[in-house]
Design a protein around this motif. Structure first.
Motif, PDB file in Angstrom:
ATOM      1  N   SER A  57       0.935  -1.555  -0.073  1.00 50.33           N
ATOM      2  CA  SER A  57      -0.080  -0.150   0.226  1.00 50.33           C
ATOM      3  C   SER A  57       0.719   0.775   0.348  1.00 50.33           C
ATOM      4  CB  SER A  57      -0.619   0.033   0.737  1.00 50.33           C
ATOM      5  OG  SER A  57      -0.009  -0.079   2.283  1.00 50.33           O
TER       6      SER A  57
ATOM      7  N   GLY B 159     -10.805  -6.197   3.694  1.00 49.13           N
ATOM      8  CA  GLY B 159     -10.351  -5.659   2.848  1.00 49.13           C
ATOM      9  C   GLY B 159      -9.110  -6.069   2.550  1.00 49.13           C
ATOM     10  N   GLY B 160      -8.487  -5.516   3.362  1.00 46.24           N
ATOM     11  CA  GLY B 160      -7.057  -6.014   3.175  1.00 46.24           C
ATOM     12  C   GLY B 160      -6.908  -7.537   3.540  1.00 46.24           C
TER      13      GLY B 160
ATOM     14  N   ALA C 151      -7.383  -9.183  -0.633  1.00 46.73           N
ATOM     15  CA  ALA C 151      -6.026  -7.990  -1.454  1.00 46.73           C
ATOM     16  C   ALA C 151      -5.087  -8.900  -0.881  1.00 46.73           C
ATOM     17  CB  ALA C 151      -5.668  -6.676  -1.337  1.00 46.73           C
ATOM     18  N   THR C 152      -4.474  -9.542  -0.105  1.00 52.45           N
ATOM     19  CA  THR C 152      -3.460 -10.689   0.019  1.00 52.45           C
ATOM     20  C   THR C 152      -3.804 -11.338   0.299  1.00 52.45           C
ATOM     21  OG1 THR C 152      -2.989  -9.637   2.578  1.00 52.45           O
ATOM     22  CG2 THR C 152      -1.995  -8.583   1.130  1.00 52.45           C
TER      23      THR C 152
ATOM     24  N   ALA D  70     -16.329  -4.269  -6.879  1.00 50.04           N
ATOM     25  CA  ALA D  70     -14.787  -4.039  -6.893  1.00 50.04           C
ATOM     26  C   ALA D  70     -15.512  -3.192  -8.090  1.00 50.04           C
ATOM     27  CB  ALA D  70     -14.585  -4.316  -6.965  1.00 50.04           C
TER      28      ALA D  70
ATOM     29  N   SER E  28      -4.907 -10.118  -5.203  1.00 56.07           N
ATOM     30  CA  SER E  28      -3.978  -9.236  -6.536  1.00 56.07           C
ATOM     31  C   SER E  28      -3.800  -7.839  -6.117  1.00 56.07           C
ATOM     32  CB  SER E  28      -5.485  -8.782  -7.611  1.00 56.07           C
ATOM     33  OG  SER E  28      -6.724  -7.875  -6.887  1.00 56.07           O
ATOM     34  N   GLU E  29      -4.225  -7.514  -5.194  1.00 59.87           N
ATOM     35  CA  GLU E  29      -3.181  -6.367  -4.438  1.00 59.87           C
ATOM     36  C   GLU E  29      -3.779  -5.125  -4.534  1.00 59.87           C
ATOM     37  OE1 GLU E  29       0.858  -6.793  -3.146  1.00 59.87           O
ATOM     38  OE2 GLU E  29       0.690  -9.368  -3.670  1.00 59.87           O
ATOM     39  N   GLY E  30      -4.893  -4.418  -4.763  1.00 54.88           N
ATOM     40  CA  GLY E  30      -5.477  -3.744  -5.576  1.00 54.88           C
ATOM     41  C   GLY E  30      -5.352  -3.175  -6.708  1.00 54.88           C
ATOM     42  N   THR E  31      -4.511  -4.002  -7.547  1.00 57.84           N
ATOM     43  CA  THR E  31      -4.177  -4.121  -8.750  1.00 57.84           C
ATOM     44  C   THR E  31      -4.783  -3.619  -9.555  1.00 57.84           C
ATOM     45  OG1 THR E  31      -2.840  -6.009  -9.286  1.00 57.84           O
ATOM     46  CG2 THR E  31      -1.162  -4.426  -7.956  1.00 57.84           C
TER      47      THR E  31
ATOM     48  N   VAL F  26     -10.862  -1.791  -6.909  1.00 59.15           N
ATOM     49  CA  VAL F  26     -10.815  -1.401  -5.348  1.00 59.15           C
ATOM     50  C   VAL F  26     -12.149  -2.365  -4.932  1.00 59.15           C
ATOM     51  CG1 VAL F  26     -11.333   0.382  -3.345  1.00 59.15           C
ATOM     52  CG2 VAL F  26     -10.318   0.683  -6.054  1.00 59.15           C
TER      53      VAL F  26
ATOM     54  N   ASN G  51      -2.677   1.039  -8.110  1.00 54.46           N
ATOM     55  CA  ASN G  51      -1.188   1.060  -7.586  1.00 54.46           C
ATOM     56  C   ASN G  51      -0.161   0.368  -8.193  1.00 54.46           C
ATOM     57  OD1 ASN G  51      -0.379   0.308  -4.590  1.00 54.46           O
ATOM     58  ND2 ASN G  51      -0.987  -1.538  -4.359  1.00 54.46           N
TER      59      ASN G  51
END
Length: 456
Positions: free
Chosen positions: A79, A141-142, A145-146, A168, A198-201, A204, A449
């Motif tokens: 982040s 959310g975190g 994301a991971t 999203a 996908s780590e926000g890539t 969202v 990101n």
């Protein structure tokens, strides 16, 4: 610097307490648990999916980076606003939209804490299995994301197995809905699992449909103490070969045990040089046989003693305190969360010992041994240039060993910016190019990101 016209449009849409531009206000969003600092140009706090759509549409029009963010507990730099732009903090999207015991589902917004989900599910006899050590203060959310894991992933799996659907917003500002409300559903591509991890890539996340699991009737623990590392790793392989799967299987090496002794002097015997913390859960009538089988599996040559421990609260607290303790004793730690097949753990941990000795580095290892997920910690002085260089060479060889053993570079922390240089060790160029093309479809202007996940 943000374009003036973009600032004007955002000021018209958001009150000042939800749109920070003062560098002092923004600084709290310049870092995560990787300890690196990249200040954003601004911070936005959306409250609704519609606001997220509006923000991303504007940033896409002006080609301004936008970095989604939960509570900043990640260790991989996922982040960090490396190219400036806007930090999109989801921490104020805190609604649990519904709790549905009949369908074993909770629908929640991304800012809801993992612990809050557990608290909402427990009165109905359920829980949400993902249990990272940051569960009390990390957001779902975190976690999504991971694809966060934790000790109980050995039996229950990681976040990816416990999300039915998502809402999203893509990099063009378009709202998408993935998955479904039911545990069965095979219509279309599985975009839910694509977005998880996908780590926000790609998009969202603004809403998640979470699959709940029944709380076990009985939970008990086993502790096993070993005189040497080899005997301990043999016991891990034996336990994981049993039909009765443990709900948690944690490994601590000699360095980890010494850290715990420093904080809790009377907790562990001095002759213990490796240890397993095992948890078994299920129906009461099955627990007795599971405990007996697990204790028998621990009987390797170097076993000092193994016993049932009905109350493992203190030990779990000590286990979860290991990462903070490492930060206290070392100016810097290189913290990796590699995974290898369980039956290769003896070979991997032997290789780690050899590599750390070869490069003259202090190394502490612990982790979720039931998944083969080991947290490797190289403790270094960042002011010692030569030691830092040795650590980097050592890490490179550790990753080579992981891949040689058919493992993976990250089990739960993600790639972010910390591991991206090594991704090509695991993923071939054809597959990487396909992933980059998927990124372009979701985010054609590369505003979500940017720079994360992929090697330069």
């Amino acid at each position: 610097m943000l374009p003036v016209n973009l600032i004007t449009e955002l000021q018209q849409a958001f009150p000042s307490d939800r749109f920070y531009t003062d560098p002092v206000d923004c600084y709290s969003y310049a870092y995560d648990n990787s300890r690196k600092i990249f200040p954003p140009d601004a911070v936005l706090f959306p409250l609704t999916t519609q606001e997220v759509c509006h923000i991303i549409s504007l940033c896409n029009r002006y080609h301004v980076p936008i970095i989604p963010r939960g509570r900043g507990t990640g260790t991989a730099g996922g982040s960090l606003p490396e190219f400036g732009g806007i930090a999109l903090s989801m921490e104020r999207m805190l609604n649990i939209i519904s709790v549905d015991p009949a369908n074993r589902v909770i629908v929640a917004e991304p800012g809801v804490l993992n612990q809050t989900v557990q608290d909402a599910a427990k009165p109905h006899g359920f829980f949400w299995p993902p249990d990272p050590s940051s569960a009390h203060f990390s957001s779902i959310g975190g976690n999504i994301a991971t694809s966060a894991g934790g000790p109980h992933a050995v039996k229950y799996g990681t976040t990816r197995e416990h999300v039915l659907g998502l809402k999203a917003v893509t990099g063009t500002g378009d709202l998408i809905t993935t998955g479904c409300y039911t545990t069965k559903g095979v219509v279309g591509y599985d975009l839910t699992r694509l977005l998880i991890g996908s780590e926000g890539t790609l998009a969202v996340i603004t809403e998640a449909t979470l699959k709940l699991t029944a709380l076990p009737v009985t939970v008990t623990g086993i502790t096993a103490h070993f005189s040497d590392l080899s005997s301990c790793t043999k016991a891990i392989v034996n336990v994981m070969a049993l039909p009765q799967l443990p709900s948690a299987l944690e490994f601590l090496d000699a360095g980890s045990l010494n850290l715990i002794r420093g904080r809790y002097p009377d907790m562990l015997p001095l002759n213990t040089h490796a240890m397993l913390m095992i948890e078994v859960d299920g129906f009461s009538e099955d627990i007795t046989s599971s405990i007996a089988a697990t204790l028998d599996a621990c009987h390797t040559d170097g076993l000092i003693h193994a016993q049932q421990a009905n109350d493992t609260t203190a030990l779990w607290q000590a286990r979860k305190a290991l990462s903070p303790l490492l930060k206290e004793i070392a100016p810097k730690k290189i913290n990796e969360d590699v995974v290898v097949p369980v039956d290769t753990l003896p070979q991997f941990l032997k290789g780690l010992t050899s590599l750390s000795a070869h490069y003259n580095l202090h190394n502490v290892n612990f982790g979720h041994a039931g998944n083969g997920n080991i947290h490797v910690n190289l403790l270094i002085n960042p002011d010692d240039v030569e030691e830092v260089a040795r650590a980097e060479r050592c890490l490179d060889e550790i990753f080579d060993l992981v891949i040689k053993l058919r493992g993976t570079l990250s089990g739960e922390h993600g790639i972010g910016s910390e591991k991206r240089a090594f991704v090509s060790k695991e993923i071939d160029s054809v597959t990487l190019n396909l992933m980059r093309n998927i990124k372009k479809l979701f985010d054609p202007n590369d505003i979500l990101n940017p720079g994360k996940l992929f090697p330069p």
